[in-house]
Design an enzyme around this catalytic site. Structure first.
Site, PDB file in Angstrom:
ATOM      1  N   PRO A   1      18.560  12.730 -11.980  1.00 11.96           N
ATOM      2  CG  PRO A   1      18.219  13.561 -14.125  1.00 11.96           C
ATOM      3  CD  PRO A   1      19.297  13.311 -13.114  1.00 11.96           C
ATOM      4  CG  ASN A   2      13.167  11.538 -13.745  1.00 10.70           C
ATOM      5  OD1 ASN A   2      12.242  12.182 -13.266  1.00 10.70           O
ATOM      6  ND2 ASN A   2      13.738  11.853 -14.889  1.00 10.70           N
TER       7      ASN A   2
ATOM      8  NE  ARG B   1      12.765   6.709 -14.273  1.00 14.78           N
ATOM      9  CZ  ARG B   1      14.014   7.009 -14.541  1.00 14.78           C
ATOM     10  NH1 ARG B   1      14.921   7.016 -13.588  1.00 14.78           N
ATOM     11  NH2 ARG B   1      14.380   7.318 -15.774  1.00 14.78           N
TER      12      ARG B   1
ATOM     13  CE1 TYR C   1      16.039   2.845 -15.156  1.00 13.42           C
ATOM     14  CE2 TYR C   1      13.757   3.525 -15.423  1.00 13.42           C
ATOM     15  CZ  TYR C   1      15.067   3.559 -15.835  1.00 13.42           C
ATOM     16  OH  TYR C   1      15.428   4.306 -16.926  1.00 13.42           O
TER      17      TYR C   1
ATOM     18  CG  ASN D   1      22.145   5.822 -11.955  1.00 14.09           C
ATOM     19  OD1 ASN D   1      22.097   6.391 -13.051  1.00 14.09           O
ATOM     20  ND2 ASN D   1      21.281   4.892 -11.595  1.00 14.09           N
TER      21      ASN D   1
ATOM     22  CG  HIS E   1      23.801   3.428 -16.093  1.00 15.74           C
ATOM     23  ND1 HIS E   1      23.279   4.689 -16.000  1.00 15.74           N
ATOM     24  CD2 HIS E   1      25.035   3.556 -16.619  1.00 15.74           C
ATOM     25  CE1 HIS E   1      24.156   5.547 -16.464  1.00 15.74           C
ATOM     26  NE2 HIS E   1      25.228   4.894 -16.842  1.00 15.74           N
TER      27      HIS E   1
ATOM     28  NE  ARG F   1      16.022   1.410 -20.797  1.00 13.31           N
ATOM     29  CZ  ARG F   1      15.786   2.355 -19.882  1.00 13.31           C
ATOM     30  NH1 ARG F   1      16.647   2.554 -18.889  1.00 13.31           N
ATOM     31  NH2 ARG F   1      14.699   3.084 -19.968  1.00 13.31           N
TER      32      ARG F   1
HETATM   33  C1  DQA Z   1      19.597   4.927 -15.671  1.00 14.45           C
HETATM   34  C2  DQA Z   1      19.559   4.765 -17.211  1.00 14.45           C
HETATM   35  C3  DQA Z   1      19.310   6.112 -17.871  1.00 14.45           C
HETATM   36  O1  DQA Z   1      19.283   5.966 -19.285  1.00 14.45           O
HETATM   37  C4  DQA Z   1      17.992   6.688 -17.421  1.00 14.45           C
HETATM   38  O2  DQA Z   1      17.784   7.965 -17.989  1.00 14.45           O
HETATM   39  C5  DQA Z   1      17.873   6.747 -15.936  1.00 14.45           C
HETATM   40  C6  DQA Z   1      18.348   5.605 -15.159  1.00 14.45           C
HETATM   41  C7  DQA Z   1      19.698   3.559 -14.967  1.00 14.45           C
HETATM   42  O3  DQA Z   1      20.018   3.551 -13.776  1.00 14.45           O
HETATM   43  O4  DQA Z   1      19.431   2.515 -15.582  1.00 14.45           O
HETATM   44  O5  DQA Z   1      17.326   7.681 -15.367  1.00 14.45           O
HETATM   45  O6  DQA Z   1      20.735   5.670 -15.330  1.00 14.45           O
END
Ligand code: DQA
Length: 156
Positions: A17-18, A25, A30, A81, A107, A114
């Site tokens: 997700p996302n 984002r 990122y 990921n 990741h 974090r």
């Molecule tokens: C992530 C790290 C996760 O904690 C976060 O929720 C993401 C991206 C990363 O690629 O750094 O959505 O997986």
């Protein structure tokens, strides 16, 4: 018909997700690359290594489970990921164990720098290796690590 050899089966690169929002984002965390940029880089790296890839993304946990289940017969390995599901999803961990394939967890950010809720990963329990904090390079390094295993050039 004989089933495809590992060399012929693509590596599943699966994004949670996302990650479809990359570029927009939180670029300070990122980076500015989009998921399409990462897909392009993965395809180019795979080609150089003699691999092919299935590149997927979903915001839905169940759909990610479906992709991973299908990988058992369709793919040679999994680069994952799982986004935030990394830290919450026993269902994704169970699916990875069902797949019985080499798994590398990636990741973009260094999850250990974090919030503490990001320090635990269910995915890691099924992963051969974990790469984090190196941005999109992590995906390419994962493919590089898998290539000798999949192409039978491993020294092990
Ligand atoms: C992530 C790290 C996760 O904690 C976060 O929720 C993401 C991206 C990363 O690629 O750094 O959505 O997986």
């Amino acid at each position: 018909m004989a089933s495809k050899s590992a060399k012929q089966r693509p590596v599943l690169i699966v994004n949670g997700p996302n990650l479809n929002m990359l570029g927009a984002r939180q670029p300070e965390i990122y980076g500015k690359e989009t998921l399409a940029d990462i897909e392009r880089a993965c395809r180019a790296a795979a080609k150089e290594l003699g691999l092919t890839v299935d590149f997927r993304q979903s915001n839905k946990e169940g759909e990610l489970v479906d992709f991973i289940q299908a990988a058992r017969s369709a793919n040679s390995a999994i680069v994952i990921n799982a986004g935030a599901y990394t830290h919450t999803s026993v269902a994704i961990l169970d699916a990875l164990n069902v797949a019985e394939l080499p798994v590398i967890e990636v990741h973009l950010s260094n999850i250990f720098r974090r919030e503490s809720f990001r320090h635990h990963s269910y995915v890691s329990l099924a992963a051969q290796g974990v790469i984090c904090g190196l941005g999109s390079q992590g995906y390419l390094l994962a493919l590089r690590a898998l290539a000798p295993q999949l192409l039978g050039k491993s020294k092990k």
